[in-house]
Design a protein around this motif. Structure first.
Motif, PDB file in Angstrom:
ATOM      1  N   LYS A 192       6.495   2.949  -6.122  1.00  0.00           N
ATOM      2  CA  LYS A 192       5.513   3.954  -6.707  1.00  0.00           C
ATOM      3  C   LYS A 192       4.212   4.163  -5.891  1.00  0.00           C
ATOM      4  O   LYS A 192       3.759   2.905  -5.857  1.00  0.00           O
ATOM      5  CB  LYS A 192       5.423   3.791  -8.168  1.00  0.00           C
ATOM      6  CG  LYS A 192       4.374   4.788  -8.822  1.00  0.00           C
ATOM      7  CD  LYS A 192       4.336   4.313 -10.276  1.00  0.00           C
ATOM      8  CE  LYS A 192       3.477   5.479 -10.864  1.00  0.00           C
ATOM      9  NZ  LYS A 192       3.136   5.092 -12.556  1.00  0.00           N
ATOM     10  N   PRO A 193       3.700   5.281  -5.338  1.00  0.00           N
ATOM     11  CA  PRO A 193       2.600   5.134  -4.717  1.00  0.00           C
ATOM     12  C   PRO A 193       1.516   4.865  -5.685  1.00  0.00           C
ATOM     13  O   PRO A 193       1.551   5.136  -6.615  1.00  0.00           O
ATOM     14  CB  PRO A 193       2.346   6.629  -4.223  1.00  0.00           C
ATOM     15  CG  PRO A 193       3.676   7.271  -4.238  1.00  0.00           C
ATOM     16  CD  PRO A 193       4.767   6.501  -5.144  1.00  0.00           C
ATOM     17  N   VAL A 194       0.287   4.254  -4.941  1.00  0.00           N
ATOM     18  CA  VAL A 194      -0.831   3.730  -5.906  1.00  0.00           C
ATOM     19  C   VAL A 194      -1.890   4.577  -5.430  1.00  0.00           C
ATOM     20  O   VAL A 194      -2.952   4.285  -6.211  1.00  0.00           O
ATOM     21  CB  VAL A 194      -0.874   2.127  -5.571  1.00  0.00           C
ATOM     22  CG1 VAL A 194       0.212   1.387  -6.327  1.00  0.00           C
ATOM     23  CG2 VAL A 194      -1.296   1.729  -4.276  1.00  0.00           C
ATOM     24  N   SER A 195      -2.079   5.249  -4.486  1.00  0.00           N
ATOM     25  CA  SER A 195      -3.363   6.055  -4.092  1.00  0.00           C
ATOM     26  C   SER A 195      -2.517   7.425  -3.307  1.00  0.00           C
ATOM     27  O   SER A 195      -1.545   7.328  -2.739  1.00  0.00           O
ATOM     28  CB  SER A 195      -4.210   5.128  -3.060  1.00  0.00           C
ATOM     29  OG  SER A 195      -3.456   4.974  -1.878  1.00  0.00           O
ATOM     30  N   GLU A 196      -3.707   8.237  -3.231  1.00  0.00           N
ATOM     31  CA  GLU A 196      -3.602   9.280  -2.305  1.00  0.00           C
ATOM     32  C   GLU A 196      -4.886   9.055  -1.160  1.00  0.00           C
ATOM     33  O   GLU A 196      -5.700   9.251  -1.521  1.00  0.00           O
ATOM     34  CB  GLU A 196      -3.681  10.651  -3.206  1.00  0.00           C
ATOM     35  CG  GLU A 196      -2.560  10.555  -4.123  1.00  0.00           C
ATOM     36  CD  GLU A 196      -2.770  12.142  -4.835  1.00  0.00           C
ATOM     37  OE1 GLU A 196      -2.376  13.072  -4.308  1.00  0.00           O
ATOM     38  OE2 GLU A 196      -3.222  11.894  -6.060  1.00  0.00           O
ATOM     39  N   ASN A 239       0.851  -1.092  -0.145  1.00  0.00           N
ATOM     40  CA  ASN A 239       0.145   0.006   0.102  1.00  0.00           C
ATOM     41  C   ASN A 239       0.803   1.299   0.082  1.00  0.00           C
ATOM     42  O   ASN A 239       0.738   2.067   0.826  1.00  0.00           O
ATOM     43  CB  ASN A 239      -0.972  -0.014   1.149  1.00  0.00           C
ATOM     44  CG  ASN A 239      -2.013   1.225   1.003  1.00  0.00           C
ATOM     45  OD1 ASN A 239      -2.154   1.539  -0.002  1.00  0.00           O
ATOM     46  ND2 ASN A 239      -2.328   1.675   2.062  1.00  0.00           N
ATOM     47  N   PRO A 240       1.547   1.258  -1.020  1.00  0.00           N
ATOM     48  CA  PRO A 240       2.483   2.768  -1.077  1.00  0.00           C
ATOM     49  C   PRO A 240       1.445   3.906  -1.353  1.00  0.00           C
ATOM     50  O   PRO A 240       0.638   3.759  -2.255  1.00  0.00           O
ATOM     51  CB  PRO A 240       3.477   2.512  -2.132  1.00  0.00           C
ATOM     52  CG  PRO A 240       3.006   1.577  -2.930  1.00  0.00           C
ATOM     53  CD  PRO A 240       1.992   0.529  -1.943  1.00  0.00           C
ATOM     54  N   HIS A 241       1.457   4.963  -0.473  1.00  0.00           N
ATOM     55  CA  HIS A 241       0.323   5.791  -0.752  1.00  0.00           C
ATOM     56  C   HIS A 241       0.839   7.380  -0.288  1.00  0.00           C
ATOM     57  O   HIS A 241       1.916   7.423   0.482  1.00  0.00           O
ATOM     58  CB  HIS A 241      -0.944   5.651  -0.071  1.00  0.00           C
ATOM     59  CG  HIS A 241      -0.532   5.654   1.423  1.00  0.00           C
ATOM     60  ND1 HIS A 241      -0.159   4.455   2.215  1.00  0.00           N
ATOM     61  CD2 HIS A 241      -0.863   6.494   2.452  1.00  0.00           C
ATOM     62  CE1 HIS A 241      -0.172   4.724   3.687  1.00  0.00           C
ATOM     63  NE2 HIS A 241      -0.733   5.954   3.571  1.00  0.00           N
ATOM     64  N   LEU A 242       0.527   8.413  -0.803  1.00  0.00           N
ATOM     65  CA  LEU A 242       0.664   9.670  -0.059  1.00  0.00           C
ATOM     66  C   LEU A 242      -0.514   9.976   0.477  1.00  0.00           C
ATOM     67  O   LEU A 242      -1.774  10.175   0.409  1.00  0.00           O
ATOM     68  CB  LEU A 242       0.600  10.467  -1.458  1.00  0.00           C
ATOM     69  CG  LEU A 242       1.517  10.179  -2.508  1.00  0.00           C
ATOM     70  CD1 LEU A 242       1.650  11.350  -3.666  1.00  0.00           C
ATOM     71  CD2 LEU A 242       2.870  10.133  -2.048  1.00  0.00           C
TER      72      LEU A 242
END
Length: 162
Positions: free
Chosen positions: A103-107, A23-26
Motif C-alpha cells: 500500500k502506498p504511503v505517500s504521493e 517507500n511505496p508511493h505514487l
C-alpha cells in the motif's frame, strides 16, 4: 525470508525481490505519467542486489540523465524505475503478482497531479461482474493471453502465443 515476485503482462519478463519493498508511493511527475500511460506511477524500492530478473531481459529507456526505465519489449509493461548509480532500484507496484501487498504511503510530485484526481473518492466504483454478463466474463477468461500472477515452468504457455 521475504520473496516478492512480479513480471510483465505477457510473462516474457519476470523478476523476484528478496526483501520487503520500501517507500511505496505514487509518483505524479509528468515523466512517470507518460511512462505509465496513466495519471501516476506506483513504485517501491529495494536494494539493487535484492532484485533479480528470473526470466527474459527487460528493454531499457533512458528517460533522463539520471533514470532509466525497464519494460517488457514484447507487451510494453513498465517494470522498473532505475536511478542510475544509486543503491536502490524501484519496481512498479502494478507488476507485482500481488499488488495489494504494498500500500502506498505517500504521493510524490503532487504539483503535477491532474486537477481532477481528488474527485476519485466520490466516483462510482465499478465491479466487473456488474458491467458484464457471466457469458462475457467467461469469454474474456477463455481468451485471456495475460501471464498468470505467478512464475511458470514453461514459457510461452500453450495458447499464449499471440
Amino acid at each position: 525470508m521475504t520473496t516478492i515476485s512480479g513480471g510483465c503482462q505477457c510473462g516474457a519478463v519476470r523478476y523476484r525481490v528478496e526483501t520487503e519493498l520500501e517507500n511505496p508511493h505514487l509518483c505524479h511527475c509528468r515523466m512517470c505519467q507518460k511512462a505509465a500511460g496513466n495519471y501516476f506511477m506506483p513504485l517501491a524500492s529495494a536494494p539493487r542486489g535484492k532484485v533479480a530478473i528470473t526470466r527474459g531481459e527487460p528493454g531499457w529507456f533512458r528517460s533522463s540523465g539520471i533514470v532509466r526505465r525497464g519494460f517488457c519489449r514484447d507487451c510494453g509493461t513498465p517494470l522498473f524505475f532505475d536511478p542510475v548509480g544509486e543503491a536502490d532500484i524501484a519496481v512498479t507496484l502494478g507488476s507485482l503478482d500481488d499488488p495489494s501487498r504494498c500500500k502506498p504511503v505517500s504521493e510524490d510530485s503532487v504539483e503535477s497531479r491532474v486537477h481532477f484526481l481528488a474527485a476519485w473518492a466520490d466516483t462510482r466504483q465499478k465491479v466487473t461482474e456488474d458491467d458484464f454478463s457471466a457469458a462475457e466474463i467467461e469469454a474474456i477468461r477463455a481468451g485471456n493471453r495475460q501471464h498468470p500472477d505467478r512464475d511458470t515452468d514453461v514459457w510461452p504457455m500453450e495458447g499464449n502465443r499471440g
